[in-house]
Enzyme design. Structure first.
Site, PDB file in Angstrom:
ATOM      1  N   ARG A  76      -1.444  -9.582  13.189  1.00 23.65           N
ATOM      2  CA  ARG A  76      -1.746  -8.642  12.389  1.00 23.65           C
ATOM      3  C   ARG A  76      -2.529  -9.357  10.919  1.00 23.65           C
ATOM      4  O   ARG A  76      -3.660  -8.695  10.667  1.00 23.65           O
ATOM      5  CB  ARG A  76      -0.759  -7.898  11.843  1.00 23.65           C
ATOM      6  CG  ARG A  76      -0.394  -6.688  12.981  1.00 23.65           C
ATOM      7  CD  ARG A  76       0.998  -5.981  12.916  1.00 23.65           C
ATOM      8  NE  ARG A  76       1.018  -5.015  11.467  1.00 23.65           N
ATOM      9  CZ  ARG A  76       2.207  -4.967  10.830  1.00 23.65           C
ATOM     10  NH1 ARG A  76       3.371  -5.396  11.081  1.00 23.65           N
ATOM     11  NH2 ARG A  76       2.047  -4.197   9.738  1.00 23.65           N
ATOM     12  N   ARG A 110     -10.485  -0.022   8.044  1.00 19.91           N
ATOM     13  CA  ARG A 110     -10.097  -1.261   8.322  1.00 19.91           C
ATOM     14  C   ARG A 110     -11.163  -2.284   8.876  1.00 19.91           C
ATOM     15  O   ARG A 110     -11.061  -3.365   9.340  1.00 19.91           O
ATOM     16  CB  ARG A 110      -8.781  -1.423   9.480  1.00 19.91           C
ATOM     17  CG  ARG A 110      -7.497  -1.350   8.753  1.00 19.91           C
ATOM     18  CD  ARG A 110      -6.570  -1.153   9.862  1.00 19.91           C
ATOM     19  NE  ARG A 110      -5.207  -1.829   9.529  1.00 19.91           N
ATOM     20  CZ  ARG A 110      -4.056  -1.136   9.165  1.00 19.91           C
ATOM     21  NH1 ARG A 110      -4.311   0.267   8.926  1.00 19.91           N
ATOM     22  NH2 ARG A 110      -2.936  -1.627   9.010  1.00 19.91           N
ATOM     23  N   ARG A 132      11.085  -6.900   6.097  1.00 19.02           N
ATOM     24  CA  ARG A 132      10.991  -5.220   6.154  1.00 19.02           C
ATOM     25  C   ARG A 132      11.266  -4.991   7.810  1.00 19.02           C
ATOM     26  O   ARG A 132      11.826  -3.788   8.160  1.00 19.02           O
ATOM     27  CB  ARG A 132       9.493  -4.789   6.063  1.00 19.02           C
ATOM     28  CG  ARG A 132       9.295  -3.250   6.327  1.00 19.02           C
ATOM     29  CD  ARG A 132       7.783  -2.890   6.153  1.00 19.02           C
ATOM     30  NE  ARG A 132       6.878  -3.203   6.843  1.00 19.02           N
ATOM     31  CZ  ARG A 132       5.604  -2.858   6.669  1.00 19.02           C
ATOM     32  NH1 ARG A 132       4.963  -2.364   5.448  1.00 19.02           N
ATOM     33  NH2 ARG A 132       4.714  -2.984   7.700  1.00 19.02           N
ATOM     34  N   ARG A 175      10.093  -0.926  13.349  1.00 16.73           N
ATOM     35  CA  ARG A 175       8.747  -0.698  13.683  1.00 16.73           C
ATOM     36  C   ARG A 175       8.592  -1.944  14.799  1.00 16.73           C
ATOM     37  O   ARG A 175       8.857  -3.023  14.682  1.00 16.73           O
ATOM     38  CB  ARG A 175       7.863  -1.084  12.740  1.00 16.73           C
ATOM     39  CG  ARG A 175       7.458   0.370  11.718  1.00 16.73           C
ATOM     40  CD  ARG A 175       6.664  -0.109  10.804  1.00 16.73           C
ATOM     41  NE  ARG A 175       5.479  -0.591  11.058  1.00 16.73           N
ATOM     42  CZ  ARG A 175       4.241  -0.578  10.138  1.00 16.73           C
ATOM     43  NH1 ARG A 175       4.186   0.077   8.905  1.00 16.73           N
ATOM     44  NH2 ARG A 175       3.081  -1.100  10.541  1.00 16.73           N
ATOM     45  N   LYS A 184       0.784  -1.179   0.201  1.00 22.18           N
ATOM     46  CA  LYS A 184       0.050  -0.062   0.125  1.00 22.18           C
ATOM     47  C   LYS A 184       0.888   1.238   0.058  1.00 22.18           C
ATOM     48  O   LYS A 184       0.625   2.283  -0.895  1.00 22.18           O
ATOM     49  CB  LYS A 184      -0.912  -0.014   1.190  1.00 22.18           C
ATOM     50  CG  LYS A 184      -1.862  -1.226   1.258  1.00 22.18           C
ATOM     51  CD  LYS A 184      -3.033  -0.709   2.212  1.00 22.18           C
ATOM     52  CE  LYS A 184      -2.392  -1.045   3.843  1.00 22.18           C
ATOM     53  NZ  LYS A 184      -2.004  -2.351   4.027  1.00 22.18           N
TER      54      LYS A 184
HETATM   55  P1  AMP Z   1      -0.207   0.341   9.161  1.00 17.83           P
HETATM   56  O1  AMP Z   1       0.934   1.252   9.031  1.00 17.83           O
HETATM   57  O2  AMP Z   1      -1.485   0.952   8.236  1.00 17.83           O
HETATM   58  O3  AMP Z   1       0.205  -0.955   8.978  1.00 17.83           O
HETATM   59  O4  AMP Z   1      -1.043   0.250  10.610  1.00 17.83           O
HETATM   60  C1  AMP Z   1       0.034   0.061  11.738  1.00 17.83           C
HETATM   61  C2  AMP Z   1      -1.099  -0.310  13.027  1.00 17.83           C
HETATM   62  O5  AMP Z   1      -1.832   0.885  13.211  1.00 17.83           O
HETATM   63  C3  AMP Z   1      -2.119  -1.383  12.629  1.00 17.83           C
HETATM   64  O6  AMP Z   1      -1.780  -2.556  12.941  1.00 17.83           O
HETATM   65  C4  AMP Z   1      -3.102  -0.829  13.812  1.00 17.83           C
HETATM   66  O7  AMP Z   1      -2.713  -1.240  14.935  1.00 17.83           O
HETATM   67  C5  AMP Z   1      -3.076   0.777  13.555  1.00 17.83           C
HETATM   68  N1  AMP Z   1      -3.959   1.095  12.702  1.00 17.83           N
HETATM   69  C6  AMP Z   1      -3.811   1.925  11.471  1.00 17.83           C
HETATM   70  N2  AMP Z   1      -4.876   2.093  10.771  1.00 17.83           N
HETATM   71  C7  AMP Z   1      -5.664   1.826  11.632  1.00 17.83           C
HETATM   72  C8  AMP Z   1      -7.219   1.872  11.540  1.00 17.83           C
HETATM   73  N3  AMP Z   1      -7.853   2.535  10.305  1.00 17.83           N
HETATM   74  N4  AMP Z   1      -7.933   1.221  12.437  1.00 17.83           N
HETATM   75  C9  AMP Z   1      -7.604   0.763  13.444  1.00 17.83           C
HETATM   76  N5  AMP Z   1      -6.158   0.715  13.716  1.00 17.83           N
HETATM   77  C10 AMP Z   1      -5.168   1.329  12.634  1.00 17.83           C
END
Ligand code: AMP
Length: 201
Positions: free
Chosen positions: A146, A90, A129, A135, A14
């Site tokens: 996840r 999400r 990664r 992270r 993404k």
């Molecule tokens: P990402 O960078 O998009 O993979 O997001 C990392 C983490 O942030 C996710 O595993 C969630 O814990 C949290 N997170 C990001 N976006 C959302 C969302 N729209 N709803 C809930 N948690 C989120």
């Protein structure tokens, strides 16, 4: 205003494809994961709450997440040109909230770009990664969590948007440039249709 959701499991590409979409279409990029990581880095109250969920591989509760997104939309005037939503929605309630938010701004969601990648490849990419991302959620245990959360809570959105007619399935493996070409092919058709519709009004 042209609004896109870039959708897919963690590690589906993404972020990489968002960068190209920003260059190609001049859209404003909102990555909810980045917004949350920024709060964590700055040690804000929200960052402390977010960290407790993120480090466990869990989603931040919907109501809080929707408020955060609304704040991002309203505090950045550039969002008026159109937005790439990356990592949001999400869950189904988040998707419904997004439609409402856009409607309230006299707009809508034009397309959902769904990057589709097998779990085994996602796992491999995320572990790789994690070696240099720093992270807290890129370790094998949290990655597994996840992916589970993705399948249980997020993947139902595919059907939700399929029914709505906005979902574009994009095979997310192979060459990054080729993947982008497929995305661009789909989006250009959407833009063409939109332009024809609005000039017919
Ligand atoms: P990402 O960078 O998009 O993979 O997001 C990392 C983490 O942030 C996710 O595993 C969630 O814990 C949290 N997170 C990001 N976006 C959302 C969302 N729209 N709803 C809930 N948690 C989120």
């Amino acid at each position: 205003m042209f609004n896109i959701v870039i959708f897919g499991a963690p590690g589906s590409g993404k972020g990489t494809q968002s960068e190209r979409l920003i260059d190609e279409y001049g859209l404003y990029h909102i990555s909810t994961g980045e917004v949350l990581r920024d709060h964590i880095a700055r040690g804000t109250e929200l960052g402390k709450i977010a960290d407790s969920f993120i480090s466990q591989g869990q989603l931040i509760p919907d109501e809080l997440m929707v408020n955060i997104l609304e704040h991002e939309l309203d505090s950045n005037p550039d969002t008026e040109k159109g937005v790439i939503f990356d990592g949001f929605p999400r869950t189904i309630p988040q998707a419904k909230a997004l439609s409402k938010m856009l409607e309230g701004r006299n707009s809508k969601l034009h397309a959902v770009v769904g990057l589709e990648v097998e779990d085994s490849e996602l796992m491999e990419r995320l572990v790789k990664r994690g070696k240099d991302s720093g992270r807290s959620d890129d370790n094998p245990e949290t990655i597994t969590r996840r992916l589970e959360v993705y399948h249980n809570q997020t993947s139902p959105l595919r059907d939700f948007y399929m029914e709505e007619g906005t979902y574009h399935a994009i095979p997310g493996t192979g060459n990054v440039d080729d993947i982008f070409k497929t995305i661009k092919g789909s989006l250009d058709k959407v833009i063409e249709l939109e332009t024809a519709e609005s000039s017919a009004l």
